[in-house]
Design a protein around this motif. Structure first.
Motif, PDB file in Angstrom:
ATOM      1  N   VAL A 422       0.835  -1.204   0.000  1.00 54.04           N
ATOM      2  CA  VAL A 422       0.000   0.000   0.000  1.00 54.04           C
ATOM      3  C   VAL A 422       0.868   1.252   0.000  1.00 54.04           C
ATOM      4  O   VAL A 422       0.613   2.217  -0.730  1.00 54.04           O
ATOM      5  N   MET A 423       1.921   1.247   0.821  1.00 58.48           N
ATOM      6  CA  MET A 423       2.811   2.406   0.885  1.00 58.48           C
ATOM      7  C   MET A 423       3.544   2.626  -0.435  1.00 58.48           C
ATOM      8  O   MET A 423       3.822   3.761  -0.821  1.00 58.48           O
ATOM      9  N   PHE A 424       3.842   1.546  -1.137  1.00 60.97           N
ATOM     10  CA  PHE A 424       4.488   1.679  -2.447  1.00 60.97           C
ATOM     11  C   PHE A 424       3.571   2.424  -3.418  1.00 60.97           C
ATOM     12  O   PHE A 424       4.009   3.339  -4.129  1.00 60.97           O
ATOM     13  N   PHE A 425       2.299   2.027  -3.457  1.00 63.44           N
ATOM     14  CA  PHE A 425       1.355   2.710  -4.337  1.00 63.44           C
ATOM     15  C   PHE A 425       1.184   4.174  -3.926  1.00 63.44           C
ATOM     16  O   PHE A 425       1.114   5.064  -4.784  1.00 63.44           O
ATOM     17  N   GLY A 426       1.114   4.427  -2.607  1.00 64.00           N
ATOM     18  CA  GLY A 426       0.993   5.803  -2.154  1.00 64.00           C
ATOM     19  C   GLY A 426       2.210   6.633  -2.490  1.00 64.00           C
ATOM     20  O   GLY A 426       2.096   7.778  -2.952  1.00 64.00           O
TER      21      GLY A 426
END
Length: 498
Positions: A422-426
């Motif tokens: 999720v943090m990668f996409f954000g």
């Protein structure tokens, strides 16, 4: 770890130190809207190119969050925080002497961004270790350090630029960042980091092999029959493990030197590493097969791409529209930062109410932020921009919901890996957002089309997230029918949770 050390005592000192660490590290990057107009005036480059500085400093740390978490797991929060203090302070001071925007992208965007990512992982990990039942409250207090830092640094940087210029401002801010090392002093670990656990395992293995061998008195530094400790044998456990393991490795290297079978050992290690990577990739694919998880990743990406640019451009928007000649005493960035702080705490309280669906709450914040972005080009007063900055800032507080929603979707067992995705996409959305808005301005010489694009993108993300997570479309029971997540005192599964 016993329950006596959790939820109190020294844990509140950890919370205070972690709060200050995030304030010192993220204060300048989160208030870049004050620095951005100065960089445009100083380097005379396009808004799209200059915007890469702000996008990288916020996105690199998120994209590299799995690496940052691995560093904390292996070396501990204290050493990582000390090293991050060097990176953040060094990057800020180097930026004071940047000859062009390209150098600024490296010194401020990448170096400071990676330093902030290390601080983020270290502070959350050590906080999780000290709290169990009050972990949510502790993490909420710690993560508000970024918003409070943005509020303070926006005004402080504005005044420092007036008094000492842009270069002097960055030097002073960089010097303040060195206090991260002082914050690290409070981060006393409860669990031995992975690096020292490996040393301990090597020591135990070698001890079994050498149990019948006569000990070397020269190495132990203990006189036969003596019961008093010498300065040499009063080393800490970690130092003793490293010292003895280094000697054992040297002995093993000597024994195996020139051995034909050493090559097979290397092949065995390579196969084990390959199996571990294959297992990780397979687990990642399983997580991404969940429709709700994919929808949430898309929503986080679209919100980050559309809602982050106002943090960087809002001051320049006010000046380009002639609503204000220079940055005010309380900048729009500060207003947005305080609203983000309120949003984190308020949304954190709302999501604990059992009948509120956390995914739909996140989608609602996306909808509110998207509408505010669409109204920004239509605003003709500075007061209107202040109100809209507060609304967008409150919507940005939904970052406090990411770990909660991820846990609801995949469970606690896969939380660390799923949250890293999720943090990668954000982070990817944050990296792309400001340059896209800057290129729109360079193309049209107006922010109107850029904010229409950003608002529409965020609204589209809210619609997709809501649609794909509906029970009729997802084929799963509603979130509120799921059993309650039972948290344990172990922090290994929430090391990268915001």
């Amino acid at each position: 770890m016993t329950s006596k050390v959790l939820d109190g005592g020294w844990g509140w000192a950890i919370v205070a130190a972690s709060f200050m660490a995030q304030l010192l590290a993220y204060g300048s990057p989160q208030s870049m809207g004050v620095l951005y107009p100065e960089w445009l005036h100083t380097y005379q480059q396009g808004k799209g190119l200059t915007a890469w500085v702000g996008s990288l400093v916020s996105g690199v740390g998120l994209i590299a969050s799995p690496i940052c978490s691995a560093c904390v797991d292996n070396f501990g929060a204290r050493p990582v925080t000390i090293f991050s203090g060097v990176m953040v302070a060094g990057g800020l001071m180097l930026s004071a002497f940047a000859p062009n925007v390209e150098f600024l992208i490296f010194s401020y965007g990448i170096v400071v961004g990676l330093g902030c990512g290390l601080v983020f992982a270290a502070t959350l990990t050590i906080t999780c270790q000290y709290f169990d039942k009050r972990r949510g409250l502790a993490l909420g207090i710690v993560t508000t350090g970024t918003s409070v830092g943005a509020f303070i640094y926006a005004t402080a940087q504005n005044e420092l630029i007036v008094l000492y210029g842009l270069h002097g401002c960055l030097l002073i801010i960089g010097a303040l960042a060195l206090n991260l090392m002082a914050c690290a002093g409070f981060m006393r670990p409860l669990n031995m980091p992975g690096y020292y656990l490996k040393q301990k395992a090597a020591l135990e293995r070698n001890t079994e092999e050498q149990i019948f061998e006569k000990p070397q008195l020269e190495d132990l530094k203990i006189t036969a029959g003596s019961t008093t400790a010498t300065p040499e044998n009063t080393l800490s456990v970690k130092e003793l493990l490293i010292t003895i393991d280094a000697k054992d490795l040297a002995i093993q290297t000597t024994k195996k030197k020139g051995s034909f079978f050493s090559g097979f050992d290397i092949i065995k290690v390579i196969k084990e590493k390959r199996q571990a990577y294959s297992k990780y990739i397979h687990s990642t694919c399983e997580i991404l097969q969940d429709q709700a998880m994919v929808a949430f990743c898309i929503g986080v990406f679209m919100f980050s791409l559309g809602a982050f640019p106002p943090v960087l451009f809002i001051e320049d928007v006010a000046q380009s529209q002639g609503l204000i000649e220079e940055v005010s005493l309380i900048p729009l960035v500060s207003i947005g930062a305080i609203a983000t702080c309120v949003g984190k705490l308020g949304l954190g309280i709302l999501v604990d109410i059992r009948w509120i669906n956390s995914i739909y709450l996140y989608a609602f914040t996306m909808f509110a932020g998207g509408v505010a972005l669409l109204i920004i080009p239509l605003t003709n007063s500075y007061v209107g921009l202040q109100i809209l900055s507060a609304i967008v800032g409150f919507a940005n507080g939904n970052w406090s919901l990411t770990s909660y929603i991820t846990t609801k979707i995949v469970g606690l067992e896969k939380l660390t890996q799923a949250h890293g995705i999720v943090m990668f996409f954000g982070g990817f959305g944050i990296m792309l957002g400001p340059p896209v808005v800057g290129w729109f301005f360079d193309w049209t010489q107006s922010y109107d089309l850029a904010f229409y694009f950003s608002g529409s993108f965020v609204l589209l993300g809210a619609f997709l997230l809501t649609l794909l997570t509906l029970p009729c479309c997802n084929g799963k029971h509603p979130e509120n029918d799921k059993p309650e997540v039972l948290y344990s005192s172990s922090c290994d599964k929430v090391a990268s949770v915001a």
